[in-house]
Design a protein around this motif. Structure first.
Motif, short mmCIF file in Angstrom:
data_model
loop_
_atom_site.label_atom_id
_atom_site.label_comp_id
_atom_site.label_asym_id
_atom_site.label_seq_id
_atom_site.Cartn_x
_atom_site.Cartn_y
_atom_site.Cartn_z
N PRO A 107 31.81 -14.52 62.72
CA PRO A 107 30.94 -13.53 63.37
C PRO A 107 30.60 -13.91 64.82
O PRO A 107 30.59 -13.05 65.69
N VAL A 108 30.33 -15.19 65.07
CA VAL A 108 29.99 -15.60 66.44
C VAL A 108 31.18 -15.35 67.36
O VAL A 108 31.05 -14.76 68.44
N GLY A 109 32.36 -15.77 66.92
CA GLY A 109 33.58 -15.54 67.71
C GLY A 109 33.82 -14.05 67.95
O GLY A 109 34.17 -13.63 69.05
N GLN A 110 33.59 -13.23 66.92
CA GLN A 110 33.81 -11.78 67.06
C GLN A 110 32.92 -11.19 68.16
O GLN A 110 33.37 -10.41 68.99
N PHE A 111 31.66 -11.58 68.14
CA PHE A 111 30.77 -11.06 69.19
C PHE A 111 31.08 -11.67 70.55
O PHE A 111 30.91 -11.02 71.58
N ALA A 112 31.56 -12.90 70.53
CA ALA A 112 31.94 -13.53 71.80
C ALA A 112 33.12 -12.78 72.43
O ALA A 112 33.16 -12.57 73.65
N GLY A 130 33.51 -8.75 81.77
CA GLY A 130 34.57 -8.58 82.76
C GLY A 130 35.82 -9.41 82.56
O GLY A 130 36.66 -9.50 83.46
N ALA A 131 35.98 -10.02 81.38
CA ALA A 131 37.21 -10.80 81.16
C ALA A 131 38.43 -9.88 81.17
O ALA A 131 38.37 -8.74 80.70
N GLU A 132 39.53 -10.39 81.70
CA GLU A 132 40.78 -9.64 81.70
C GLU A 132 41.45 -9.75 80.33
O GLU A 132 41.89 -8.77 79.75
N ARG A 133 41.52 -10.98 79.86
CA ARG A 133 42.17 -11.24 78.57
C ARG A 133 41.29 -12.16 77.73
O ARG A 133 40.65 -13.06 78.25
N VAL A 134 41.32 -11.92 76.42
CA VAL A 134 40.69 -12.86 75.50
C VAL A 134 41.75 -13.28 74.49
O VAL A 134 42.45 -12.42 73.94
N ILE A 135 41.88 -14.57 74.29
CA ILE A 135 42.81 -15.08 73.28
C ILE A 135 41.98 -15.73 72.18
O ILE A 135 41.21 -16.66 72.44
N ASP A 181 43.96 -14.48 58.59
CA ASP A 181 44.54 -13.27 59.17
C ASP A 181 43.54 -12.12 59.24
O ASP A 181 43.52 -11.37 60.20
N TYR A 182 42.68 -12.00 58.20
CA TYR A 182 41.75 -10.86 58.22
C TYR A 182 40.77 -11.00 59.38
O TYR A 182 40.34 -10.01 59.97
N ARG A 183 40.43 -12.22 59.74
CA ARG A 183 39.53 -12.42 60.87
C ARG A 183 40.27 -12.21 62.20
O ARG A 183 39.72 -11.68 63.16
N LEU A 184 41.53 -12.66 62.23
CA LEU A 184 42.34 -12.45 63.44
C LEU A 184 42.55 -10.95 63.68
O LEU A 184 42.55 -10.48 64.82
N LYS A 185 42.70 -10.22 62.58
CA LYS A 185 42.89 -8.78 62.71
C LYS A 185 41.64 -8.14 63.33
O LYS A 185 41.73 -7.29 64.22
N MET A 186 40.49 -8.58 62.87
CA MET A 186 39.24 -8.06 63.43
C MET A 186 39.12 -8.41 64.92
O MET A 186 38.62 -7.63 65.73
N ALA A 187 39.63 -9.59 65.28
CA ALA A 187 39.63 -10.00 66.69
C ALA A 187 40.52 -9.07 67.51
O ALA A 187 40.17 -8.66 68.62
N GLU A 188 41.67 -8.72 66.93
CA GLU A 188 42.58 -7.80 67.63
C GLU A 188 41.93 -6.45 67.82
O GLU A 188 42.08 -5.82 68.87
N GLU A 189 41.18 -6.01 66.80
CA GLU A 189 40.49 -4.73 66.93
C GLU A 189 39.48 -4.76 68.07
O GLU A 189 39.15 -3.72 68.64
N GLY A 190 39.03 -5.96 68.40
CA GLY A 190 38.10 -6.10 69.53
C GLY A 190 38.83 -6.25 70.85
O GLY A 190 38.19 -6.47 71.87
N GLY A 191 40.15 -6.20 70.83
CA GLY A 191 40.90 -6.24 72.07
C GLY A 191 41.51 -7.60 72.40
O GLY A 191 42.13 -7.78 73.45
N ALA A 192 41.36 -8.58 71.48
CA ALA A 192 41.87 -9.92 71.78
C ALA A 192 43.34 -10.06 71.38
O ALA A 192 43.82 -9.37 70.48
N GLU A 193 44.06 -10.93 72.09
CA GLU A 193 45.34 -11.42 71.61
C GLU A 193 45.00 -12.56 70.67
O GLU A 193 43.93 -13.16 70.79
N THR A 194 45.86 -12.88 69.73
CA THR A 194 45.46 -13.89 68.75
C THR A 194 46.51 -14.97 68.55
O THR A 194 47.70 -14.75 68.78
N ILE A 195 46.02 -16.13 68.13
CA ILE A 195 46.90 -17.22 67.72
C ILE A 195 46.44 -17.67 66.34
O ILE A 195 45.26 -18.00 66.15
N ASN A 196 47.36 -17.64 65.36
CA ASN A 196 47.06 -18.28 64.09
C ASN A 196 47.51 -19.73 64.24
O ASN A 196 48.69 -20.02 64.29
#
Ligand SMILES: NC(=O)c1ccc[n+]([C@@H]2O[C@H](COP(=O)([O-])OP(=O)(O)OC[C@H]3O[C@@H](n4cnc5c(N)ncnc54)[C@H](O)[C@@H]3O)[C@@H](O)[C@H]2O)c1
Ligand SMILES: [Zn+2]
Ligand SMILES: [Zn+2]
Lengths: 288, 398
Positions: free
Chosen positions: B198-203, B211-216, B222-237
């Motif tokens: 949850p902290v990472g998701q809000f971050a 104003g960040a251009e990209r968030v990784i 995977d279910y948490r990474l998917k939620m991160a993608e929904e927030g606009g982040a690129e992800t690394i497992n």
């Protein structure tokens, strides 16, 4: 220490360099303490300042004790004991045994005048000085102080304010016929850039031969400066917030038998239970 | 009332305890309508932070209705009937630190400050439902809570907004935002965030707001990474790559992320050699914290970049790459969140429909089910991201 010095706490060397003389401390009787003391003396580099000699062992010892206690095992307790000894070594580095000197200081978010007038109201000191029972005016500048000693034995002394500057400092010392010889002073100085007021306080109690004074010495034996600092933190909270933070009387679930026993032994220590870390550690490690 | 109590490591139970009382003039009593389980509670649950006592009431993310106020509370600031979110840090409002808006460093809210001073030199503020070293205040996974300095922290909430939308103003939304503020984001910046809890998701969402251009975002679920993608982040497992630091290099034209955020903290999972050593040391109590993620943040960050650490550490961590930290000229910013700076502005963002924080909620259950849910949340089972508890529902209602 003489009275004129008492008026200038800011010139104090906050860590007396005269190291404790173990000859009359009564603590070296077992020999262990002495060897520990010598060992640590040898271990600590000569060029460390007196304050480092004092505070490094206290900090390191305190941390070790905490870690040790949280491990409920023989090794843990050894660690805790070593930590305790280390902290004790530090705390005594610089104490003389014929008197108890307590020093403390706090930054207060108020003017020196406000701090002065709150403190000068001696009768109210027991609201934040935990071991004081009462302060009563008995003469124009004279007050009778009653403190609660071990086993609730009351200890009393009479003192008079012999010097004060409104908004700056107050100094008092025991009257000639007082049961206990002591002196105290408190100073209020404006902190730069409107940071508020720096309060510095020093008290010294003689350890004469009388039983009463011995009892009091024992009470103060719980590190007088620590007790004073706690009093000053309560004073700070009172001035800055109008109250003293507490959790006493709040709700909780069933305490463990050990917690209860600790509490019964020492009501002051109820907040020092360590986590049951070892229990976790013995269980299987989960991933993440 | 009913309250969830810490009964030792890996043990919690719902107990019937006395209702809280006003103990100080500036206290208020809140009847709790929603309360949550946090990643910070897991550190206590797992028994990694010293100075817990059996019977302590857990919980620091709660909201509800004021049912009683002490006589030191100005009625214009707070009165019976107000609906409030309570921040997890307790602050007096008038000390050196509060005056400088460094609320989580308040000098007057931790009655046990001296324990923390032994470990840290100086003590942070008191916290709800946390260790005795940080105040030992009874927490909010209960039907009622006592809130000290209630005229400073609690934020009033208009009736028309649901609990679900505002409950996270009690901690994790401001915490994610504070983590992003601490990244010192400049236009064009790339922010790497370890931990998609949850902290990472809000971050992630806050980094974009700032104003960040990209968030990784980095995690292994995977279910948490998917939620991160929904927030606009690129992800690394991180379990699917050889070396996170190398992967980040490749993703950033070999310059590195401008800031790196550790939203994981002291119980980082790791499978390399150092992580194994940390685990062994933690078992022997030689080290209290496992700084796998902190090490990676320092290593991965671009030169003269910023490392932001909202993840909680409690004691000592070994083998921190200080050489990299120093020679690359990095800045590190951290702390328990200075809650009161962010609650009102973030409430306004919610009111303006810029964000609906309820997206993190995966489970809504009764307080009675909390002991079970601690396990589920700890083990990241059942796609658990955030648990909201209803203290008044009975049994296994939800
Ligand atoms: N600073 C504050 O004021 C504050 C406030 C609230 C929470 N926190 C802290 O923030 C942290 C996260 O809280 P949360 O509620 O999101 O917890 P959480 O347990 O739900 O999330 C942690 C995430 O980190 C991931 N993770 C573990 N090891 C990792 C690794 N090596 N690399 C990348 N990801 C890894 C886990 O898979 C998990 O998804 C905790 O340490 C918590 O105590 C700090
Ligand atoms: Zn939290
Ligand atoms: Zn404060």
């Amino acid at each position: 220490m003489n009275h004129s010095e008492m008026n200038k706490p800011d010139e104090y060397d906050m860590n007396d360099s005269n190291r404790s003389d173990d000859q009359d401390s009564g603590y070296n009787s077992g020999g262990n303490w002495e060897s520990m003391h010598n060992f640590l003396d040898a271990l600590i580099p000569d060029d460390w300042s007196p304050s480092a000699r004092k505070w490094v062992p206290i900090a390191a010892g305190g941390a070790l004790a905490l870690i040790g206690l949280s491990r409920k095992s023989a090794f843990g307790f050894t660690l805790a004991a070593a930590g305790g000894a280390l902290a004790y070594y530090g705390s005594r580095s610089g104490e003389t045994q014929t008197e108890s000197v307590a020093r403390g200081s706090v930054l207060l978010n108020c003017t020196p005048e406000e701090a002065y007038s709150r403190y000068r109201n001696f009768e109210d000191l027991p609201t934040f000085m935990k071991h004081l029972q009462s302060v009563t005016k008995i003469g124009e500048r004279q007050y009778r102080w009653v403190a609660r000693g071990p086993f609730e034995i009351a200890i009393q002394w009479d003192a008079e304010v012999f010097d004060e500057k409104v908004g700056e400092s107050i100094s008092w010392h025991s009257t000639p016929d007082s049961a206990i010889t002591m002196e105290g002073s408190v100073r209020f100085a404006a902190s730069p850039a409107n940071r508020g007021t720096e309060l510095t306080s020093v008290t010294r109690f003689d350890h004469p031969a009388s039983d009463l004074a011995q009892t009091f010495a024992k009470l103060l034996g719980k590190d007088p400066s620590f007790l004073m600092q706690q009093d000053l933190r309560r004073f700070k909270a009172l001035i800055e917030t109008g109250e003293i933070p507490t959790t006493e009387g709040q709700s909780h679930g069933p305490r463990s038998a050990m917690d209860k026993a600790f509490e019964a032994l020492d009501p002051d220590s109820s907040k020092r239970r360590e986590s049951r870390m070892s229990e976790t550690l013995n269980e299987n490690w989960r991933t993440a | 009332m009913k309250a969830l109590c810490w009964m030792g490591a890996n043990k919690t139970s719902v107990e019937t305890v006395p209702d809280p009382q006003i103990l100080n003039p500036r206290d208020a009593i809140v009847r709790i309508t929603s309360t949550c389980i946090c990643g910070s509670d897991l550190h206590l649950y797992d028994g990694f932070i010293p100075t817990m006592e059996q019977g302590d009431i857990l919980g620091h993310e709660f909201m509800g209705e004021v049912v009683e106020t002490g006589n030191g509370i100005n009625k214009e600031k707070l009165k019976v009937g107000d609906r409030v979110v309570v921040p997890f840090t307790i602050a007096c409002g008038n000390c050196f630190f509060c005056q400088r808006k460094l609320w989580s460093c308040c000098e007057n809210s931790n009655p046990n400050y001296w324990i923390a001073e032994k470990l840290m030199g100086y003590s942070p503020s008191g916290l709800f439902g946390y260790t005795h070293m940080l105040g030992g205040y009874a927490g909010g996974q209960a039907q009622y809570a006592r809130v000290p300095f209630a005229d400073v922290g609690p934020l009033k909430i208009p009736a028309e907004i649901s609990d679900d939308k505002v409950i996270f103003l009690s901690d994790i939304f401001p915490t994610g935002y504070f983590g992003a503020v601490n990244c010192d984001i400049q236009p064009g910046d790339t922010v790497a965030i370890w931990g998609c809890g949850p902290v990472g998701q809000f971050a992630i969402r806050s980094a974009f707001m700032l104003g960040a251009e990209r968030v990784i975002a980095i995690d292994r679920f995977d279910y948490r990474l998917k939620m991160a993608e929904e927030g606009g982040a690129e992800t690394i497992n991180y379990e699917e790559v050889d070396d996170v630091v190398q992967t980040l290099k490749e993703m950033t034209a070999n310059i590195g992320p401008d800031s790196c955020m550790d939203a994981v903290g002291m119980e980082a999972h790791g499978n390399n050699f150092l992580a194994f050593v940390d685990r062994a040391k933690q078992m022997l109590m030689i080290e209290t914290d496992r700084p796998t993620v902190l090490r990676q943040c320092i290593q991965a960050c671009r030169k003269a970049g910023t490392v932001s650490v909202p993840g909680v550490y409690s004691g000592f961590a070994d083998t921190i790459p200080m050489g990299a930290f120093m020679n690359k000229g990095l800045t590190m910013k951290t702390g328990q969140t200075h809650m009161m700076n962010y609650m009102q502005p973030l409430l306004e963002r919610i009111q303006n429909n810029e964000i609906d924080p309820s997206f993190v909620i995966s489970h809504r259950v009764s307080l009675d089910e909390a002991p079970e849910m601690y396990k589920t949340f700890r083990d990241k089972k059942d796609h658990c991201t955030k648990v909201v508890l209803d203290p008044w529902a009975n049994g296994k209602a939800a």
